[in-house]
Enzyme design. Structure first.
Site, mmCIF file in Angstrom:
data_model
loop_
_atom_site.group_PDB
_atom_site.id
_atom_site.type_symbol
_atom_site.label_atom_id
_atom_site.label_comp_id
_atom_site.label_asym_id
_atom_site.label_seq_id
_atom_site.Cartn_x
_atom_site.Cartn_y
_atom_site.Cartn_z
ATOM 1 N N ASP A 137 7.394 8.002 1.654
ATOM 2 C CA ASP A 137 6.156 8.310 0.963
ATOM 3 C C ASP A 137 5.195 7.191 1.349
ATOM 4 O O ASP A 137 5.613 6.158 1.888
ATOM 5 C CB ASP A 137 6.404 8.349 -0.553
ATOM 6 C CG ASP A 137 5.172 8.786 -1.336
ATOM 7 O OD1 ASP A 137 4.437 9.661 -0.850
ATOM 8 O OD2 ASP A 137 4.944 8.239 -2.423
ATOM 9 N N ASP B 281 1.765 6.213 -0.617
ATOM 10 C CA ASP B 281 1.044 5.531 -1.691
ATOM 11 C C ASP B 281 1.999 4.873 -2.681
ATOM 12 O O ASP B 281 2.948 5.497 -3.149
ATOM 13 C CB ASP B 281 0.129 6.526 -2.398
ATOM 14 C CG ASP B 281 -0.877 7.140 -1.435
ATOM 15 O OD1 ASP B 281 -1.438 6.386 -0.618
ATOM 16 O OD2 ASP B 281 -1.088 8.362 -1.487
#
Length: 166
Positions: free
Chosen positions: A7, A9
């Protein structure tokens, strides 16, 4: 082939690239009604962290400043944005983790609910070739390619990340 899924963020990056981009668009004067826009974006970020965000609403608002902008112009701005506002926020541990996976021969994949126009250049900077992100609609019929201000396809958000990966 082994996949190493990441991922972006608050994982590889200290913060949220879309949130930072919203501020960048404000600084560039791309947002009319900036105070209302930024307040609403903050409310939506809180909803995201609470698992209650309606991504369609968020995208409608945050992609509106891109409407009718040339893709090449936005790419130039994103390049500056990534170099000045994102690269310094990449966690050192994230770089070490990516390097370890590369050394092991794993295929790196970055999956994000953020928009491709941001995620792909960040992935490129990190040396990640495979990206799943929210795809933006581009009007290719115009003399020069322009963003429509809309998204398309399956969102790489929540269960959509799994669907897109499959």
């Amino acid at each position: 082939m082994r996949l190493a899924l990441f991922d972006l963020d608050d994982t590889l990056l200290d913060g949220d690239c879309s949130d930072r981009w919203n501020l960048w668009m404000f600084e560039q004067g791309w947002i009319s009604n900036a105070e209302t826009f930024l307040a609403r974006a903050e409310q939506m970020q809180q909803a995201y962290h609470a698992g209650q965000l309606k991504l369609e609403e968020y995208l409608t608002m945050t992609l509106a400043p891109l409407k009718n902008r040339l893709v090449t112009d936005v790419e130039k701005e994103v390049e500056r944005f990534v170099a000045t506002h994102i690269q310094p926020r990449i966690f050192a541990q994230a770089l070490a983790c990516l390097a370890a996976h590369r050394q092991a021969g794993d295929t790196l994949v970055l999956i994000s609910a953020s928009s491709r126009h941001l995620v792909a250049p960040i992935a490129n900077m990190l040396g990640i070739a495979h990206v799943l992100a929210v795809d933006l609609s581009i009007d290719k019929e115009a003399e020069k390619a322009r963003y429509t201000g809309e998204s398309e396809g399956i969102f790489s958000y929540r269960g959509g990340k799994v669907l897109r990966l499959q």
